[in-house]
Motif scaffolding. Sequence first.
Motif, PDB file in Angstrom:
ATOM      1  N   PHE A  54       0.823  -1.208   0.000  1.00 55.90           N
ATOM      2  CA  PHE A  54       0.000   0.000   0.000  1.00 55.90           C
ATOM      3  C   PHE A  54       0.858   1.259   0.000  1.00 55.90           C
ATOM      4  N   ASN A  55       1.953   1.252   0.762  1.00 54.87           N
ATOM      5  CA  ASN A  55       2.832   2.427   0.762  1.00 54.87           C
ATOM      6  C   ASN A  55       3.414   2.676  -0.626  1.00 54.87           C
ATOM      7  N   GLN A  56       3.733   1.593  -1.337  1.00 55.38           N
ATOM      8  CA  GLN A  56       4.215   1.744  -2.719  1.00 55.38           C
ATOM      9  C   GLN A  56       3.122   2.357  -3.599  1.00 55.38           C
ATOM     10  N   ILE A  57       1.893   1.881  -3.433  1.00 55.28           N
ATOM     11  CA  ILE A  57       0.772   2.411  -4.221  1.00 55.28           C
ATOM     12  C   ILE A  57       0.517   3.868  -3.864  1.00 55.28           C
ATOM     13  N   LEU A  58       0.556   4.181  -2.575  1.00 55.09           N
ATOM     14  CA  LEU A  58       0.368   5.563  -2.137  1.00 55.09           C
ATOM     15  C   LEU A  58       1.461   6.465  -2.716  1.00 55.09           C
ATOM     16  N   GLY A  59       2.701   5.967  -2.721  1.00 55.65           N
ATOM     17  CA  GLY A  59       3.794   6.721  -3.332  1.00 55.65           C
ATOM     18  C   GLY A  59       3.544   6.952  -4.809  1.00 55.65           C
ATOM     19  N   ALA A  60       2.956   5.953  -5.495  1.00 56.78           N
ATOM     20  CA  ALA A  60       2.650   6.096  -6.920  1.00 56.78           C
ATOM     21  C   ALA A  60       1.543   7.133  -7.134  1.00 56.78           C
ATOM     22  N   GLN A  65      -8.464   5.230  -9.613  1.00 55.51           N
ATOM     23  CA  GLN A  65      -8.121   3.849  -9.927  1.00 55.51           C
ATOM     24  C   GLN A  65      -8.368   2.964  -8.700  1.00 55.51           C
ATOM     25  N   LEU A  66      -7.925   3.420  -7.531  1.00 58.64           N
ATOM     26  CA  LEU A  66      -8.173   2.661  -6.297  1.00 58.64           C
ATOM     27  C   LEU A  66      -9.662   2.536  -6.009  1.00 58.64           C
ATOM     28  N   ALA A  67     -10.397   3.616  -6.210  1.00 58.65           N
ATOM     29  CA  ALA A  67     -11.845   3.592  -5.972  1.00 58.65           C
ATOM     30  C   ALA A  67     -12.529   2.589  -6.898  1.00 58.65           C
ATOM     31  N   GLY A  68     -12.087   2.515  -8.143  1.00 58.74           N
ATOM     32  CA  GLY A  68     -12.647   1.550  -9.085  1.00 58.74           C
ATOM     33  C   GLY A  68     -12.395   0.116  -8.651  1.00 58.74           C
ATOM     34  N   ILE A  69     -11.191  -0.142  -8.150  1.00 69.17           N
ATOM     35  CA  ILE A  69     -10.852  -1.485  -7.661  1.00 69.17           C
ATOM     36  C   ILE A  69     -11.721  -1.836  -6.452  1.00 69.17           C
ATOM     37  N   LEU A  70     -11.823  -0.894  -5.506  1.00 74.12           N
ATOM     38  CA  LEU A  70     -12.638  -1.142  -4.308  1.00 74.12           C
ATOM     39  C   LEU A  70     -14.115  -1.332  -4.654  1.00 74.12           C
ATOM     40  N   SER A  71     -14.603  -0.555  -5.599  1.00 71.51           N
ATOM     41  CA  SER A  71     -15.994  -0.680  -6.037  1.00 71.51           C
ATOM     42  C   SER A  71     -16.241  -2.044  -6.668  1.00 71.51           C
ATOM     43  N   MET A 103      -6.456  -0.539   3.620  1.00 74.37           N
ATOM     44  CA  MET A 103      -5.835   0.779   3.768  1.00 74.37           C
ATOM     45  C   MET A 103      -6.326   1.728   2.687  1.00 74.37           C
ATOM     46  N   ALA A 104      -6.505   1.224   1.483  1.00 77.98           N
ATOM     47  CA  ALA A 104      -7.014   2.068   0.398  1.00 77.98           C
ATOM     48  C   ALA A 104      -8.415   2.546   0.721  1.00 77.98           C
ATOM     49  N   SER A 105      -9.216   1.666   1.288  1.00 78.12           N
ATOM     50  CA  SER A 105     -10.566   2.057   1.678  1.00 78.12           C
ATOM     51  C   SER A 105     -10.549   3.167   2.726  1.00 78.12           C
ATOM     52  N   ARG A 106      -9.664   3.030   3.707  1.00 81.69           N
ATOM     53  CA  ARG A 106      -9.532   4.085   4.735  1.00 81.69           C
ATOM     54  C   ARG A 106      -8.974   5.373   4.125  1.00 81.69           C
ATOM     55  N   TYR A 107      -8.053   5.226   3.195  1.00 77.05           N
ATOM     56  CA  TYR A 107      -7.454   6.388   2.534  1.00 77.05           C
ATOM     57  C   TYR A 107      -8.516   7.176   1.745  1.00 77.05           C
ATOM     58  N   LEU A 108      -9.386   6.443   1.051  1.00 80.98           N
ATOM     59  CA  LEU A 108     -10.389   7.094   0.214  1.00 80.98           C
ATOM     60  C   LEU A 108     -11.597   7.562   1.005  1.00 80.98           C
TER      61      LEU A 108
END
Length: 173
Positions: free
Chosen positions: A4-10, A22-28, A166-171
């Motif tokens: 996740f830290n790598q993805i956040l860095g990206a 992109q993350l929201a689409g994956i989570l959806s 973590m992406a869910s919490r981030y978004l």
Amino acid sequence: MSLFNQILGAINNPSQEASSGQLAGILSTVQNLSQSANADPSTIQSVLSIVGKYARPALQQKREAEGEQETQSFINQFSGTGANNQAVNLLFNTPQIQQLVEEAEQRTGLNAATIQSLLPMLVPLVLNLLKTGTNNQNPEGSNPVLNSFLDTDGDGDVDIADAMQMASRYLNP
């Protein structure tokens, strides 16, 4: 550094493809899959982690046999949020698919038929997560998210479910 830290860095690097959208689409997509499979989203995330566990050695082998550029090209071609049977069949052989399904069934309680039907959606999602590190200027070039995923310590613990949480919490703070 965690996946996740790598993805956040990206996401924070304008030269890389990752975005909150992109993350929201994956989570959806995970949410929709959980509803269609009548399963909890955390169960689908667990299956996604198992898919990641099997994708790692398959992608490592692809990188060793065909090179980094061809592996990135494969990810670019087959990542997404839509079903793609070809992605499953090109990444895994039949015994690997059977092992993956059996492990997911044992660990999650979902039946094998459900897991098998989810694979054409889950493989592109894993590849989509890995695609977040793609360089916008050189899509076939080095991808730090993919490199981090493939160069981990091999302990078998693929933190895709953690990255999704973590992406869910981030978004959704």
